[in-house]
Design a protein around this motif. Sequence first.
Motif, PDB file in Angstrom:
ATOM      1  N   ILE A  41       0.843  -1.205   0.000  1.00 56.41           N
ATOM      2  CA  ILE A  41       0.000   0.000   0.000  1.00 56.41           C
ATOM      3  C   ILE A  41       0.872   1.246   0.000  1.00 56.41           C
ATOM      4  CG2 ILE A  41      -1.616   1.373   1.393  1.00 56.41           C
ATOM      5  CD1 ILE A  41      -2.771  -1.427   2.341  1.00 56.41           C
ATOM      6  N   GLU A  45       1.367   4.207  -2.809  1.00 61.96           N
ATOM      7  CA  GLU A  45       1.213   5.615  -2.427  1.00 61.96           C
ATOM      8  C   GLU A  45       2.434   6.433  -2.848  1.00 61.96           C
ATOM      9  OE1 GLU A  45       0.780   8.385   1.591  1.00 61.96           O
ATOM     10  OE2 GLU A  45       1.223   6.265   1.789  1.00 61.96           O
ATOM     11  N   ALA A  54      -6.340   7.650   0.446  1.00 58.70           N
ATOM     12  CA  ALA A  54      -6.669   6.269   0.069  1.00 58.70           C
ATOM     13  C   ALA A  54      -5.752   5.283   0.788  1.00 58.70           C
ATOM     14  CB  ALA A  54      -6.562   6.091  -1.437  1.00 58.70           C
ATOM     15  N   ALA A  55      -4.458   5.607   0.834  1.00 60.28           N
ATOM     16  CA  ALA A  55      -3.494   4.715   1.494  1.00 60.28           C
ATOM     17  C   ALA A  55      -3.795   4.594   2.981  1.00 60.28           C
ATOM     18  CB  ALA A  55      -2.068   5.223   1.270  1.00 60.28           C
ATOM     19  N   LEU A  58      -6.766   2.331   3.483  1.00 55.57           N
ATOM     20  CA  LEU A  58      -6.449   0.914   3.280  1.00 55.57           C
ATOM     21  C   LEU A  58      -5.654   0.337   4.444  1.00 55.57           C
ATOM     22  CD1 LEU A  58      -5.576   1.013  -0.519  1.00 55.57           C
ATOM     23  CD2 LEU A  58      -7.530  -0.149   0.537  1.00 55.57           C
ATOM     24  N   SER A  61      -7.979  -0.233   7.250  1.00 60.67           N
ATOM     25  CA  SER A  61      -8.767  -1.452   7.028  1.00 60.67           C
ATOM     26  C   SER A  61      -7.956  -2.682   7.426  1.00 60.67           C
ATOM     27  CB  SER A  61      -9.194  -1.556   5.564  1.00 60.67           C
ATOM     28  OG  SER A  61     -10.115  -0.545   5.246  1.00 60.67           O
ATOM     29  N   CYS A  62      -6.685  -2.702   7.065  1.00 59.11           N
ATOM     30  CA  CYS A  62      -5.817  -3.813   7.471  1.00 59.11           C
ATOM     31  C   CYS A  62      -5.716  -3.887   8.987  1.00 59.11           C
ATOM     32  CB  CYS A  62      -4.423  -3.648   6.872  1.00 59.11           C
ATOM     33  SG  CYS A  62      -4.320  -3.882   5.100  1.00 59.11           S
TER      34      CYS A  62
END
Length: 108
Positions: A41, A45, A54-55, A58, A61-62
């Motif tokens: 990710i 980026e 966005a990065a 993500l 989320s991880c």
Amino acid sequence: CPQAPKTIKSPDGKEVQLPGSDALVPPGKLIKAFENAVKQIRTVEQSGAADRTAAVGLVESCRQVAVEARLAIGEGYGIDSEELKEFELGLQPVFRPESADSEYIQGL
């Protein structure tokens, strides 16, 4: 997480023995998967193919998946288990890097 054998009752009252099972993904492999995901990710980026927002989303989320995995590992192996301690320690540098030069911030 590993599961111990257990007995359940069917609707007709019969007892059914279910065998135990091993963990589908051992905690060490899960740590590696999170490490690789975060590095990838951040690499995307840094290349400009994804923006910071966005990065960050993500990676978050991880991190949320890692929180759920920690709960499952605690239930499966025990809250005082070495597996859980190793999982927690293994993820510290991934989600809380010590420096801005970390591969988990800079990417590959």
